[in-house]
Design an enzyme around this catalytic site. Sequence first.
Site, PDB file in Angstrom:
ATOM      1  N   ASP A  57       0.850  -1.183   0.000  1.00 51.41           N
ATOM      2  CA  ASP A  57       0.000   0.000   0.000  1.00 51.41           C
ATOM      3  C   ASP A  57       0.893   1.243   0.000  1.00 51.41           C
ATOM      4  O   ASP A  57       1.984   1.240   0.583  1.00 51.41           O
ATOM      5  CB  ASP A  57      -0.888  -0.023   1.254  1.00 51.41           C
ATOM      6  CG  ASP A  57      -1.958   1.053   1.232  1.00 51.41           C
ATOM      7  OD1 ASP A  57      -1.617   2.230   1.459  1.00 51.41           O
ATOM      8  OD2 ASP A  57      -3.120   0.706   1.000  1.00 51.41           O
ATOM      9  N   HIS A 119     -10.670  15.882 -14.275  1.00 44.45           N
ATOM     10  CA  HIS A 119     -11.639  16.204 -13.227  1.00 44.45           C
ATOM     11  C   HIS A 119     -11.101  17.224 -12.226  1.00 44.45           C
ATOM     12  O   HIS A 119     -11.857  17.704 -11.371  1.00 44.45           O
ATOM     13  CB  HIS A 119     -12.128  14.930 -12.562  1.00 44.45           C
ATOM     14  CG  HIS A 119     -12.859  14.042 -13.524  1.00 44.45           C
ATOM     15  ND1 HIS A 119     -14.074  14.387 -14.052  1.00 44.45           N
ATOM     16  CD2 HIS A 119     -12.500  12.866 -14.110  1.00 44.45           C
ATOM     17  CE1 HIS A 119     -14.463  13.443 -14.901  1.00 44.45           C
ATOM     18  NE2 HIS A 119     -13.526  12.514 -14.953  1.00 44.45           N
ATOM     19  N   TYR A 146     -12.593  13.113  -5.778  1.00 43.16           N
ATOM     20  CA  TYR A 146     -11.549  12.553  -6.650  1.00 43.16           C
ATOM     21  C   TYR A 146     -10.821  13.675  -7.393  1.00 43.16           C
ATOM     22  O   TYR A 146      -9.584  13.742  -7.393  1.00 43.16           O
ATOM     23  CB  TYR A 146     -12.177  11.565  -7.635  1.00 43.16           C
ATOM     24  CG  TYR A 146     -11.272  11.200  -8.785  1.00 43.16           C
ATOM     25  CD1 TYR A 146     -10.126  10.431  -8.583  1.00 43.16           C
ATOM     26  CD2 TYR A 146     -11.557  11.635 -10.083  1.00 43.16           C
ATOM     27  CE1 TYR A 146      -9.285  10.115  -9.642  1.00 43.16           C
ATOM     28  CE2 TYR A 146     -10.724  11.314 -11.133  1.00 43.16           C
ATOM     29  CZ  TYR A 146      -9.590  10.555 -10.922  1.00 43.16           C
ATOM     30  OH  TYR A 146      -8.760  10.241 -11.975  1.00 43.16           O
TER      31      TYR A 146
END
Length: 277
Positions: A57, A119, A146
């Site tokens: 991770d 975005h 996001y």
Amino acid sequence: MAAAPSQGLPAEKTVLLTGAAGGVGTLMRALLPPYGYRLRPFDVVPLPGEPDAITADLNDREALREAVRGADAILHLAGISLESTFEKILRANIEGTYHLYEAAREEGVRRIVFASSNHAIGYTPWPAAGTPRVPVATPHRPDTFYGLSKCFGEDLAQLYWDKHGIETVSVRIGSCFPEPGNVRMLSVWLSPADAARLFHAALTAEEVGHTIVYGSSANTRGVWDLSAGEALGYTPLDDSESFAAKLIAEQGELDTNRPDQAHLGGAFVTDPPIWPY
């Protein structure tokens, strides 16, 4: 596919590829090695058949620093790629990207290519026909948490260039799929082959500082100014127009009076797709 000589990296180039199991990461695992890269795949998801893959991770700082060690550059594709809760976006996209930049600083990696997104400016109105293409200097107008995380990533990249001398090319990726899936994508589609060309240019161009570029192909209906990427050596070769007739017959022309087509972010503004995990 012939690769242009590398300028920004040594002849034998090791690139840490985060998010290697994702959609774009999977495409790049096949398309980038012919350019001369030795990829070091990194993902929280195991990658069978990839003996050099690292399963960890981004918030495992020890594992991340070990993964970064010895890399010539980083292509950072990891993170949540749709909308999610702020808490999940914070951990994966914001804290994870910060940890990546810290690992790069600690290990002396001087070039990162960051997968930003259109975005980050998703609430920007769709440009009217005949108006200039949207410049990279367009102010941040994120359409989701996001998109907000991509604004953070771009600003973090600027900070690490100004403060630590780590160069970044932030690529505001459009829709990177083998073919566009709707009429909006006819304008923002980035073919996988052009994505590899753009990432290669971003990895090898000299003296990029922090440069923001749009990631799309040479689409006839394109709305973004691609000159910043072209200045790095990116020459897009594909065009979504070959898919236009079929998509328009099925869906009609783009209609900017529709709420989900009135802004650059498309449906992310009105009904964003949700990360399933």
